[in-house]
Design an enzyme around this catalytic site. Structure first.
Site, PDB file in Angstrom:
ATOM      1  N   ASP A  53       0.867  -1.109   0.040  1.00  0.00           N
ATOM      2  CA  ASP A  53      -0.119   0.127   0.115  1.00  0.00           C
ATOM      3  C   ASP A  53       0.793   1.404  -0.048  1.00  0.00           C
ATOM      4  O   ASP A  53       2.061   1.344   0.069  1.00  0.00           O
ATOM      5  CB  ASP A  53      -0.752   0.147   1.260  1.00  0.00           C
ATOM      6  CG  ASP A  53      -2.029  -1.079   1.183  1.00  0.00           C
ATOM      7  OD1 ASP A  53      -2.371  -1.350  -0.078  1.00  0.00           O
ATOM      8  OD2 ASP A  53      -2.762  -1.440   2.033  1.00  0.00           O
ATOM      9  N   TYR A 111       7.917  -9.755   7.026  1.00  0.00           N
ATOM     10  CA  TYR A 111       7.471  -8.226   7.073  1.00  0.00           C
ATOM     11  C   TYR A 111       8.117  -8.115   8.535  1.00  0.00           C
ATOM     12  O   TYR A 111       8.331  -8.831   9.176  1.00  0.00           O
ATOM     13  CB  TYR A 111       6.079  -8.008   7.132  1.00  0.00           C
ATOM     14  CG  TYR A 111       5.282  -8.388   5.918  1.00  0.00           C
ATOM     15  CD1 TYR A 111       5.099  -7.045   5.082  1.00  0.00           C
ATOM     16  CD2 TYR A 111       4.839  -9.507   5.404  1.00  0.00           C
ATOM     17  CE1 TYR A 111       4.726  -6.995   3.595  1.00  0.00           C
ATOM     18  CE2 TYR A 111       4.095  -9.547   4.140  1.00  0.00           C
ATOM     19  CZ  TYR A 111       3.868  -8.112   3.387  1.00  0.00           C
ATOM     20  OH  TYR A 111       3.462  -8.184   2.067  1.00  0.00           O
TER      21      TYR A 111
END
Length: 247
Positions: A53, A111
């Site tokens: 994003d 992540y």
């Protein structure tokens, strides 16, 4: 010939990874550079391990593209970096098997979410780590994290409007490390739902701040309801760190 690249990018000035008409995205910049190299007005499609994003960064995103050019794998970073903007860099490249796919061949992703806990905001960190100035009980955060490790239905920890039907994912590792100026969350899994890592980060930070207990987090998971879980942490603290593939 299929080329596999590992890239890094600073997500601050991008409207996410995926091409969007009239907006600056990572994919559009990559495809623009490839069009120059291929001397074409058409599109050279680039495929990634997954979308990120706006404001989300990557240290180890993986992409692939097909080319008729006979450029050796190790030369592609030089060719692309000469044309890419300063906030994208190709770190490595190699010739891949024709069956390789950056997304569908991936078996594990990692992540990391960075938080700085200094009393006052730091203007030099504001785009690269989340400022959370409240006292945190890291032990409670680690205890809550253990409830999320394993194979579960993560409906509570993904965006409510996601179109994905199967929300079962496996988290292999989820831990918090104290750093000089705050905390780092590291999470690995076989795949992640939309906003899943950011919702987990936001929920666990609020657990550390005393809003939730570790048992509350377990109940959130079991509820399979987005409204049961905590908030979504901001995108600028999140980094796609690495993507793993079977040899």
């Amino acid at each position: 010939m299929r080329v596999k690249c590992t890239i890094a990018y600073d997500g601050h000035l991008f409207n996410g990874y995926q091409v969007q008409p009239g907006k600056r995205t990572v994919q559009s910049e990559l495809e623009k550079a490839l069009a120059v190299i291929h001397k074409t007005d058409g599109r050279v499609p680039v495929y990634s391990s997954g979308r990120t994003d706006s404001d989300v960064h990557a240290a180890g995103q993986v992409i692939h593209f097909d080319t008729p050019l006979s450029i050796p794998g190790e030369k592609w970073p030089f060719a692309l970096n000469a044309l890419l903007p300063d906030d994208i860099a190709v770190k490595t490249a190699e010739i891949a098997d024709d069956g390789f796919h950056a997304r569908f061949s991936a078996v594990q992703k990692e992540y990391r979410y960075f938080v700085y806990t200094e009393k006052h905001p730091d203007v030099f960190k504001r785009h690269y780590a989340y400022h959370f100035a409240y006292p945190l009980n890291v032990q409670k955060m680690r205890e809550a994290s253990r409830h999320l490790v394993g194979t579960h239905d993560f409906t509570s920890f993904c965006a409510a409007d996601t179109a994905v039907q199967d929300k079962v994912r496996t988290i292999y590792e989820l831990d918090w490390t104290e750093t000089v100026d705050g905390l780092q969350m590291r999470i690995t899994g076989n795949g992640f739902l939309y906003n899943m890592v950011r919702i987990i980060a936001g929920t666990l930070l609020d657990t550390g701040a005393g809003k939730f207990s570790p048992d509350d987090v377990k109940a959130m998971l079991e509820a399979k309801d987005r409204e049961a879980a905590g908030r979504t942490a901001p995108g600028h603290g999140l980094y796609l760190w690495s993507v793993c593939y079977d040899n």
